[in-house]
Design a protein around this motif. Structure first.
Motif, PDB file in Angstrom:
ATOM      1  N   GLY A   8       0.804  -1.213   0.000  1.00 38.01           N
ATOM      2  CA  GLY A   8       0.000   0.000   0.000  1.00 38.01           C
ATOM      3  C   GLY A   8       0.834   1.258   0.000  1.00 38.01           C
ATOM      4  O   GLY A   8       0.514   2.233  -0.686  1.00 38.01           O
ATOM      5  N   ILE A   9       1.932   1.271   0.784  1.00 38.70           N
ATOM      6  CA  ILE A   9       2.799   2.455   0.845  1.00 38.70           C
ATOM      7  C   ILE A   9       3.452   2.714  -0.509  1.00 38.70           C
ATOM      8  O   ILE A   9       3.546   3.864  -0.968  1.00 38.70           O
ATOM      9  CB  ILE A   9       3.874   2.280   1.934  1.00 38.70           C
ATOM     10  N   LEU A  10       3.915   1.662  -1.168  1.00 39.57           N
ATOM     11  CA  LEU A  10       4.526   1.824  -2.490  1.00 39.57           C
ATOM     12  C   LEU A  10       3.524   2.384  -3.491  1.00 39.57           C
ATOM     13  O   LEU A  10       3.829   3.308  -4.259  1.00 39.57           O
ATOM     14  CB  LEU A  10       5.076   0.476  -2.974  1.00 39.57           C
ATOM     15  N   VAL A  11       2.318   1.813  -3.483  1.00 40.73           N
ATOM     16  CA  VAL A  11       1.283   2.277  -4.408  1.00 40.73           C
ATOM     17  C   VAL A  11       0.886   3.713  -4.077  1.00 40.73           C
ATOM     18  O   VAL A  11       0.714   4.544  -4.976  1.00 40.73           O
ATOM     19  CB  VAL A  11       0.052   1.346  -4.355  1.00 40.73           C
ATOM     20  N   ALA A  12       0.754   4.030  -2.782  1.00 40.75           N
ATOM     21  CA  ALA A  12       0.352   5.373  -2.368  1.00 40.75           C
ATOM     22  C   ALA A  12       1.393   6.410  -2.765  1.00 40.75           C
ATOM     23  O   ALA A  12       1.050   7.528  -3.173  1.00 40.75           O
ATOM     24  CB  ALA A  12       0.128   5.402  -0.857  1.00 40.75           C
ATOM     25  N   THR A  13       2.672   6.065  -2.657  1.00 36.30           N
ATOM     26  CA  THR A  13       3.747   6.988  -3.037  1.00 36.30           C
ATOM     27  C   THR A  13       3.680   7.299  -4.530  1.00 36.30           C
ATOM     28  O   THR A  13       3.709   8.466  -4.947  1.00 36.30           O
ATOM     29  CB  THR A  13       5.113   6.381  -2.692  1.00 36.30           C
ATOM     30  N   PHE A  14       3.572   6.249  -5.335  1.00 32.89           N
ATOM     31  CA  PHE A  14       3.476   6.441  -6.783  1.00 32.89           C
ATOM     32  C   PHE A  14       2.214   7.227  -7.137  1.00 32.89           C
ATOM     33  O   PHE A  14       2.244   8.157  -7.946  1.00 32.89           O
ATOM     34  CB  PHE A  14       3.462   5.081  -7.475  1.00 32.89           C
ATOM     35  N   SER A  15       1.094   6.853  -6.511  1.00 30.56           N
ATOM     36  CA  SER A  15      -0.175   7.509  -6.791  1.00 30.56           C
ATOM     37  C   SER A  15      -0.132   8.989  -6.437  1.00 30.56           C
ATOM     38  O   SER A  15      -0.601   9.834  -7.211  1.00 30.56           O
ATOM     39  CB  SER A  15      -1.298   6.822  -5.996  1.00 30.56           C
ATOM     40  N   GLY A  16       0.436   9.317  -5.286  1.00 30.09           N
ATOM     41  CA  GLY A  16       0.475  10.707  -4.858  1.00 30.09           C
ATOM     42  C   GLY A  16       1.290  11.586  -5.781  1.00 30.09           C
ATOM     43  O   GLY A  16       0.877  12.706  -6.108  1.00 30.09           O
ATOM     44  N   ILE A  17       2.441  11.088  -6.209  1.00 28.26           N
ATOM     45  CA  ILE A  17       3.298  11.871  -7.105  1.00 28.26           C
ATOM     46  C   ILE A  17       2.624  12.081  -8.464  1.00 28.26           C
ATOM     47  O   ILE A  17       2.587  13.190  -8.997  1.00 28.26           O
ATOM     48  CB  ILE A  17       4.662  11.188  -7.271  1.00 28.26           C
ATOM     49  N   MET A  18       2.058  11.006  -9.026  1.00 24.09           N
ATOM     50  CA  MET A  18       1.417  11.119 -10.336  1.00 24.09           C
ATOM     51  C   MET A  18       0.127  11.943 -10.268  1.00 24.09           C
ATOM     52  O   MET A  18      -0.218  12.660 -11.208  1.00 24.09           O
ATOM     53  CB  MET A  18       1.112   9.726 -10.885  1.00 24.09           C
ATOM     54  N   SER A  19      -0.593  11.849  -9.147  1.00 29.75           N
ATOM     55  CA  SER A  19      -1.848  12.589  -9.022  1.00 29.75           C
ATOM     56  C   SER A  19      -1.628  14.094  -8.999  1.00 29.75           C
ATOM     57  O   SER A  19      -2.539  14.869  -9.304  1.00 29.75           O
ATOM     58  CB  SER A  19      -2.588  12.155  -7.751  1.00 29.75           C
ATOM     59  N   ALA A  20      -0.416  14.516  -8.634  1.00 27.06           N
ATOM     60  CA  ALA A  20      -0.107  15.946  -8.636  1.00 27.06           C
ATOM     61  C   ALA A  20      -0.196  16.535 -10.039  1.00 27.06           C
ATOM     62  O   ALA A  20      -0.316  17.751 -10.198  1.00 27.06           O
ATOM     63  CB  ALA A  20       1.283  16.184  -8.057  1.00 27.06           C
ATOM     64  N   CYS A  21      -0.153  15.682 -11.056  1.00 24.40           N
ATOM     65  CA  CYS A  21      -0.255  16.167 -12.435  1.00 24.40           C
ATOM     66  C   CYS A  21      -1.605  16.834 -12.692  1.00 24.40           C
ATOM     67  O   CYS A  21      -1.740  17.602 -13.647  1.00 24.40           O
ATOM     68  CB  CYS A  21      -0.056  15.010 -13.423  1.00 24.40           C
ATOM     69  N   PHE A  22      -2.602  16.555 -11.853  1.00 26.72           N
ATOM     70  CA  PHE A  22      -3.888  17.226 -12.034  1.00 26.72           C
ATOM     71  C   PHE A  22      -3.735  18.729 -11.837  1.00 26.72           C
ATOM     72  O   PHE A  22      -4.348  19.532 -12.544  1.00 26.72           O
ATOM     73  CB  PHE A  22      -4.924  16.671 -11.044  1.00 26.72           C
ATOM     74  N   SER A  23      -2.898  19.104 -10.876  1.00 24.15           N
ATOM     75  CA  SER A  23      -2.641  20.521 -10.650  1.00 24.15           C
ATOM     76  C   SER A  23      -1.998  21.155 -11.883  1.00 24.15           C
ATOM     77  O   SER A  23      -2.349  22.271 -12.285  1.00 24.15           O
ATOM     78  CB  SER A  23      -1.721  20.693  -9.430  1.00 24.15           C
ATOM     79  N   PHE A  24      -1.055  20.424 -12.513  1.00 28.61           N
ATOM     80  CA  PHE A  24      -0.409  20.937 -13.728  1.00 28.61           C
ATOM     81  C   PHE A  24      -1.422  21.046 -14.867  1.00 28.61           C
ATOM     82  O   PHE A  24      -1.379  21.978 -15.671  1.00 28.61           O
ATOM     83  CB  PHE A  24       0.737  20.024 -14.153  1.00 28.61           C
ATOM     84  N   ALA A  25      -2.338  20.063 -14.942  1.00 32.90           N
ATOM     85  CA  ALA A  25      -3.357  20.076 -15.999  1.00 32.90           C
ATOM     86  C   ALA A  25      -4.267  21.286 -15.856  1.00 32.90           C
ATOM     87  O   ALA A  25      -4.614  21.945 -16.844  1.00 32.90           O
ATOM     88  CB  ALA A  25      -4.168  18.780 -15.953  1.00 32.90           C
ATOM     89  N   LEU A  26      -4.670  21.592 -14.622  1.00 25.91           N
ATOM     90  CA  LEU A  26      -5.519  22.755 -14.399  1.00 25.91           C
ATOM     91  C   LEU A  26      -4.791  24.047 -14.758  1.00 25.91           C
ATOM     92  O   LEU A  26      -5.387  24.979 -15.298  1.00 25.91           O
ATOM     93  CB  LEU A  26      -5.967  22.796 -12.939  1.00 25.91           C
TER      94      LEU A  26
END
Length: 387
Positions: free
Chosen positions: A186-204
């Motif tokens: 879960g920690i590995l997935v959460a780390t990857f997910s959190g970093i990639m999810s930040a791209c939403f801010s860049f998209a906006l």
């Protein structure tokens, strides 16, 4: 511009995001990829286009006026966010709502909030309100940055509380609250997910010209951000659709969208009922083959979850319009409010049952710190509006 309305709208968005996974708990006899994709149609296609068509002026005309570059980068970062979004669902499966969101959103808040103004420092033409240097040299900017720092501290405290809970609770208790609990994975997935999810801010950020064109077309400022969500979420839909279909093929679960009964092989995957362990389902594979799928309730719960998910960014774009040049702090406010409400659901669903008083004090301190951060950021934006 009204920063207090901005904070309020971000809180509403956080409530929607922190609550969206709850309806998925009502889905039975469907694999993760099936209910995630059904909900995704509402999250990434139906709701964005329907509400943007209703609430804004000349949606198609606004999008046609955009340059290829604007549309591409908005879509591209949306697709990159989509990768983080689909792994975010896996984070909930392995860590639960409170710990999963605390860790994933910690990375997401840090990267999504600070990277755009930092890039603005070196790329002046980037459509971001202010660079990190401009923000740091004003009193209002310093207050806002202090609020961001307090928010990150609160996220860290919340994650620490989740880690302590994980160490204290026996495996049986953890599995009872979260059927597929797996801290390391879960920690590995959460780390990857959190970093990639930040791209939403860049998209906006990349989609800001779409919002400007929408305002020029006559749309009220508070709704002007809705058209860019159509492009951002189309990118997110692309990656999620491809991944879910691939999983449907790999796991032979594509039939579930229309079938009234589940097949035996799903018991092997341990993916039928998240309230029951995989071992128990495998042991009852003979009876699982004859279990009826509640098709209509599954569609209702999945569509409700998807719609609830969309409303986080429906309110996000409204809040962003009220934050002025400090719109970069919108991402931090959004992340903080999500953690607050997801932790609330974690308590309601007994994810913290069996943990020590110290763990409860930690998570309480983390939530209080996050609430304080929203007040500080709101005040910093208010100071800016008075300059």
């Amino acid at each position: 511009m009204n920063p207090f309305f901005g904070v309020f709208f971000h809180w509403l968005g956080g409530l929607a995001s922190g609550s969206f996974y709850v309806p998925y708990r009502g889905v039975k006899k469907w694999s993760w990829e099936t209910y995630w994709l059904v909900g995704g149609f509402f999250s990434w296609l139906i709701c964005p286009w329907l509400l943007a068509s209703i609430m804004t002026d000349n949606l198609l005309g606004v999008l046609k006026q955009q340059s290829v570059s604007t549309l591409w980068w908005t879509y591209f970062f949306g697709a990159m966010w989509g990768i983080g979004g689909l792994t975010f669902g896996l984070t909930m499966r392995y860590l639960g709502m409170s710990l999963g969101m605390g860790v994933a959103l910690g990375y997401c808040a840090a990267f999504g909030t600070l990277v755009p103004p930092i890039f603005k420092q070196f790329m002046p033409n980037l459509p971001v309100g202010s660079s990190i240097g401009e923000i740091a040299t004003s009193t209002s900017g310093q207050v806002t940055l202090a609020g961001v720092a307090v928010c990150l501290l609160g996220i860290g405290i919340a994650a620490l509380a989740g880690l302590k809970k994980e160490r204290e609770m026996p495996d049986e208790q953890k599995k009872k609250a979260i059927a597929e609990f797996n801290f390391k994975k879960g920690i590995l997935v959460a780390t990857f997910s959190g970093i990639m999810s930040a791209c939403f801010s860049f998209a906006l950020t990349a989609g800001n010209p779409i919002g400007d064109t929408s305002k020029a077309a006559g749309t009220t400022i508070v709704w002007s951000g809705l058209p860019k969500l159509c492009v951002v979420l189309a990118g997110g839909f692309t990656t999620n659709f491809i991944w879910c279909v691939l999983l449907n093929i790999k796991n032979h679960t594509g039939y579930q969208y229309f079938a009234s009964h589940c097949k035996q092989e799903l018991a092997y995957h341990g993916r039928l009922d998240r309230g029951e362990s995989a071992a128990a389902q495998i042991a009852t594979a003979g009876t699982v083959a004859n279990l009826k799928i509640p098709v209509l309730p599954n569609y209702v719960f999945s569509s409700l979850a998807g719609t609830c998910w969309y409303f986080q960014f429906f309110f996000y774009t409204m809040g962003e319009t009220q934050m002025g040049k400090f719109s970069f702090a919108s991402w931090t406010l959004h992340m903080a409010s999500i953690i607050i409400f997801s932790t609330m659901w974690g308590w309601i669903l007994h994810e913290w049952k069996g943990s020590s008083k110290k763990a409860h004090r930690l998570i309480g301190s983390g939530i209080a710190t996050l609430i304080l951060s929203t007040v500080i950021i709101g005040y910093g934006t208010y100071l800016k509006s008075k300059m």
